[in-house]
Design an enzyme around this catalytic site. Structure first.
Site, PDB file in Angstrom:
ATOM      1  N   ASP A  51       0.837  -1.203   0.000  1.00  0.00           N
ATOM      2  CA  ASP A  51       0.000   0.000   0.000  1.00  0.00           C
ATOM      3  C   ASP A  51       0.874   1.255   0.000  1.00  0.00           C
ATOM      4  O   ASP A  51       0.364   2.376  -0.028  1.00  0.00           O
ATOM      5  CB  ASP A  51      -1.000  -0.010   1.168  1.00  0.00           C
ATOM      6  CG  ASP A  51      -0.334  -0.130   2.527  1.00  0.00           C
ATOM      7  OD1 ASP A  51       0.909  -0.195   2.579  1.00  0.00           O
ATOM      8  OD2 ASP A  51      -1.068  -0.154   3.531  1.00  0.00           O
ATOM      9  N   SER A  52       2.210   1.057  -0.017  1.00  0.00           N
ATOM     10  CA  SER A  52       3.122   2.182  -0.264  1.00  0.00           C
ATOM     11  C   SER A  52       2.884   2.755  -1.653  1.00  0.00           C
ATOM     12  O   SER A  52       3.386   3.844  -1.974  1.00  0.00           O
ATOM     13  CB  SER A  52       4.586   1.737  -0.105  1.00  0.00           C
ATOM     14  OG  SER A  52       4.830   0.550  -0.833  1.00  0.00           O
ATOM     15  N   ASP A  90      -1.006  -6.018  -0.084  1.00  0.00           N
ATOM     16  CA  ASP A  90      -1.467  -5.398   1.170  1.00  0.00           C
ATOM     17  C   ASP A  90      -2.980  -5.220   1.156  1.00  0.00           C
ATOM     18  O   ASP A  90      -3.541  -4.673   0.191  1.00  0.00           O
ATOM     19  CB  ASP A  90      -0.839  -4.007   1.327  1.00  0.00           C
ATOM     20  CG  ASP A  90       0.460  -4.044   2.105  1.00  0.00           C
ATOM     21  OD1 ASP A  90       0.632  -4.957   2.933  1.00  0.00           O
ATOM     22  OD2 ASP A  90       1.295  -3.148   1.884  1.00  0.00           O
ATOM     23  N   LYS A 120      -1.308  -9.370   2.827  1.00  0.00           N
ATOM     24  CA  LYS A 120      -0.563  -8.944   4.019  1.00  0.00           C
ATOM     25  C   LYS A 120      -1.428  -7.980   4.827  1.00  0.00           C
ATOM     26  O   LYS A 120      -2.109  -7.125   4.252  1.00  0.00           O
ATOM     27  CB  LYS A 120       0.766  -8.279   3.622  1.00  0.00           C
ATOM     28  CG  LYS A 120       1.549  -7.732   4.804  1.00  0.00           C
ATOM     29  CD  LYS A 120       3.006  -7.436   4.456  1.00  0.00           C
ATOM     30  CE  LYS A 120       3.256  -6.129   3.770  1.00  0.00           C
ATOM     31  NZ  LYS A 120       2.834  -4.923   4.521  1.00  0.00           N
ATOM     32  N   GLU A 122      -1.476  -5.560   8.573  1.00  0.00           N
ATOM     33  CA  GLU A 122      -0.670  -4.957   9.632  1.00  0.00           C
ATOM     34  C   GLU A 122      -1.317  -5.184  10.991  1.00  0.00           C
ATOM     35  O   GLU A 122      -2.513  -4.924  11.159  1.00  0.00           O
ATOM     36  CB  GLU A 122      -0.515  -3.450   9.381  1.00  0.00           C
ATOM     37  CG  GLU A 122       0.279  -3.126   8.125  1.00  0.00           C
ATOM     38  CD  GLU A 122       0.472  -1.630   7.910  1.00  0.00           C
ATOM     39  OE1 GLU A 122       0.095  -0.838   8.794  1.00  0.00           O
ATOM     40  OE2 GLU A 122       0.998  -1.268   6.841  1.00  0.00           O
ATOM     41  N   GLU A 189       9.125  -4.209  10.498  1.00  0.00           N
ATOM     42  CA  GLU A 189       9.583  -2.912   9.978  1.00  0.00           C
ATOM     43  C   GLU A 189      10.152  -2.040  11.091  1.00  0.00           C
ATOM     44  O   GLU A 189       9.511  -1.827  12.124  1.00  0.00           O
ATOM     45  CB  GLU A 189       8.404  -2.210   9.281  1.00  0.00           C
ATOM     46  CG  GLU A 189       8.802  -0.870   8.697  1.00  0.00           C
ATOM     47  CD  GLU A 189       7.816  -0.321   7.668  1.00  0.00           C
ATOM     48  OE1 GLU A 189       6.862  -1.033   7.286  1.00  0.00           O
ATOM     49  OE2 GLU A 189       8.007   0.840   7.248  1.00  0.00           O
TER      50      GLU A 189
HETATM   51  O1  KIV Z   1       3.615  -1.146   1.631  1.00  0.00           O
HETATM   52  C1  KIV Z   1       4.809  -1.480   1.668  1.00  0.00           C
HETATM   53  O2  KIV Z   1       5.618  -1.170   0.790  1.00  0.00           O
HETATM   54  C2  KIV Z   1       5.261  -2.266   2.819  1.00  0.00           C
HETATM   55  C3  KIV Z   1       6.733  -2.483   2.956  1.00  0.00           C
HETATM   56  C4  KIV Z   1       7.376  -1.267   3.487  1.00  0.00           C
HETATM   57  C5  KIV Z   1       7.039  -3.677   3.769  1.00  0.00           C
HETATM   58  O3  KIV Z   1       4.468  -2.699   3.598  1.00  0.00           O
END
Ligand code: KIV
Length: 271
Positions: A51-52, A90, A120, A122, A189
């Site tokens: 989600d980055s 994510d 994924k 969090e 992280e």
């Molecule tokens: O969204 C992302 O890029 C991440 C990484 C920083 C692990 O969760």
């Protein structure tokens, strides 16, 4: 050359075997077809549709605004390019923190509509019902502990997490819980390297670090950071392999110059 180079498809079983053999797992983000194709062709083990994308693709300050539809768009573009890597996506903020049934629906949409291989999430104990529910549908789940950017407004800053004993103990507990629930791996992280090493040796599932030192089972970076496209972002943990911001800017400047001077296109570049 490692025997894992020969693996045609990276699966959760392959990742577990890599941990057992002490073979470090490589993971990078990708959000689009062209980048994913290069990253996969290079031999990466896991591609994270993170989600980055909210930051690096859409220019938001945080990861919070990205939607499930947008994550599916990015994920399906990546999946179309990938032949070998395991693709994990994510679950975006707001899609799994409340109702576990809604979490499952979001995960199913990602799997069905993008063709990705896992999701994924969090968090630890607080999202365990959602993790359980998603796993019960046969969807591989990866955890994410330590600095969890979807909770940035709770933390207030992006500083190193779990330096205090209480938070470190909770993190160790959460990693063990995620393993027990059946997660195939966990991202850690921005936590102290010593703590990350301890977590990796306590659990049998792969622990992938970002800013968590070298004692874990693998490493992940945001691909734009590694390539030097995100010029202003310079955390200590980041190793840049290119300075693409400057290289690309130079290429664009040369193109502009050639257009203005009528050097482009030349005789050979036309019909
Ligand atoms: O969204 C992302 O890029 C991440 C990484 C920083 C692990 O969760």
């Amino acid at each position: 050359m490692s025997k894992y180079t020969e693996v045609k498809r990276v699966t959760t079983h392959v990742m577990k075997a890599m941990k057992q053999d002490g073979e470090k797992i490589s993971m990078l983000t990708a959000y689009d077809y062209s980048m994913a194709k290069i990253v996969d062709d290079a031999g990466i083990d896991i591609i994270l549709v993170g989600d980055s994308a909210s930051n690096v693709m859409a220019g938001h300050e945080t990861t919070l605004p990205i939607t499930l539809d947008q994550m599916i768009y990015h994920a399906s573009s990546v999946v179309r390019a990938v032949k070998r890597a395991f693709v994990v996506v994510d679950l975006p903020f707001g899609s799994y923190q409340g109702d576990p049934k809604a979490a499952l629906r979001a995960a199913i949409r990602i799997m069905k509509e993008s063709g990705a291989h896992g999701v994924k999430l969090e968090g630890g104990e607080e999202i365990s019902d959602s993790v359980k529910r998603i796993l019960s549908a046969g969807i591989p789940v990866m955890g994410h502990l330590g600095l969890t950017p979807q909770s940035i407004y709770k933390f207030g800053t992006y500083v190193v997490r779990a330096k205090e004993e209480e938070e470190a103990k909770q993190l160790i507990k959460d990693a063990a819980l995620l393993e027990k629930l059946g997660c195939f791996g966990v991202v850690l992280e921005k936590i102290p390297a010593k703590l990350a090493t301890e977590v990796a040796s306590n659990v049998s599932i792969p622990i992938i670090g970002i800013g968590a030192g070298g004692g874990v089972d693998g490493q992940v970076l945001v691909v734009h950071d590694l390539l030097g496209i995100t010029k202003e972002f310079q955390p200590r943990f980041l190793r840049r392999y290119l300075d693409l911001y400057e290289d690309m800017k130079g290429a664009f400047q040369n193109y502009i110059k050639d257009v203005k001077s009528k050097d482009f296109p030349n005789e050979k570049e036309q019909y």
